[in-house]
Enzyme design. Sequence first.
Site, PDB file in Angstrom:
ATOM      1  CG  ASP A 205      49.458  40.187  32.926  1.00  0.00           C
ATOM      2  OD1 ASP A 205      49.809  40.395  34.097  1.00  0.00           O
ATOM      3  OD2 ASP A 205      48.323  40.441  32.485  1.00  0.00           O
ATOM      4  CB  ALA A 206      48.067  36.014  35.684  1.00  0.00           C
ATOM      5  CE1 TYR A 207      44.297  37.584  39.118  1.00  0.00           C
ATOM      6  CE2 TYR A 207      46.631  38.123  39.233  1.00  0.00           C
ATOM      7  CZ  TYR A 207      45.532  37.465  39.735  1.00  0.00           C
ATOM      8  OH  TYR A 207      45.649  36.675  40.853  1.00  0.00           O
TER       9      TYR A 207
ATOM     10  NE  ARG B  56      43.159  44.467  35.616  1.00  0.00           N
ATOM     11  CZ  ARG B  56      44.285  43.835  35.933  1.00  0.00           C
ATOM     12  NH1 ARG B  56      44.528  43.493  37.195  1.00  0.00           N
ATOM     13  NH2 ARG B  56      45.180  43.545  35.007  1.00  0.00           N
TER      14      ARG B  56
ATOM     15  CB  SER C 192      51.065  37.287  37.691  1.00  0.00           C
ATOM     16  OG  SER C 192      49.905  37.848  38.261  1.00  0.00           O
ATOM     17  CG  ASN C 193      51.045  43.154  39.533  1.00  0.00           C
ATOM     18  OD1 ASN C 193      52.260  43.292  39.540  1.00  0.00           O
ATOM     19  ND2 ASN C 193      50.235  44.039  38.979  1.00  0.00           N
TER      20      ASN C 193
END
Length: 228
Positions: A15-17, A46, A122-123
Amino acid sequence: MGTGPLTGVKACVFDAYGTLFDTASAARRCADEVGDQAGPLAALWREKQLAYTWLRAVQGRHADFWQVTGDALDFALETLGIDRPGLRERLMELYLTLESYPEVPEVLRRLRAAGLRTAILSNGTPRMLEALVAGAGLQGQFDALLSVEQAGVYKPDARVYQLALDTLGLPARAISFQSSNGWDAYGASAFGMQVVWCNRAGQRPERLPGAPDRVVATLAALPALVGA
């Protein structure tokens, strides 16, 4: 949840965030304008950002992550009564160059040196992910940058996790998926991946389908878990 090394891992997907990149760093870098509201702003931004992804997925009304991020920021700024000329634009631009967590470059180097494939799932939109990776100097450290835009729906929909299998040509159990978001970690586990929950915030276990295979405080523990 076990404690020993994972077995059969051929690729590490991140995942990125919140996992590779610190989502609070944009607001921190605007402390000159928002002062002690930087923390509350980052948290509410967030929180609403994620809520909008889930609500849009349930409604079948997809909008890309750049729009969702902007909508969430507008909500947070209005809620906190922050109204400064140019601040919204500054925060959105900073979101494209979020700071990576300090252990990330070395972790990726070790994984790739050990012959493991690496990817982001990721989103974020493709443009957002490319900017993040470039801004952190991580070009060349990933075999693929996978965006939910390819599936047209947000995590934790199974179609998103399937992107990793299709792109890497691997079965779910050959992938170690890393996320700092409990709901994402449990979602990937329920899908069938091996999962390392990078529980940076010390959250309690989720009451959701799935069970992460390992829980770590930072990604620094990952290479040892996958034999790198």
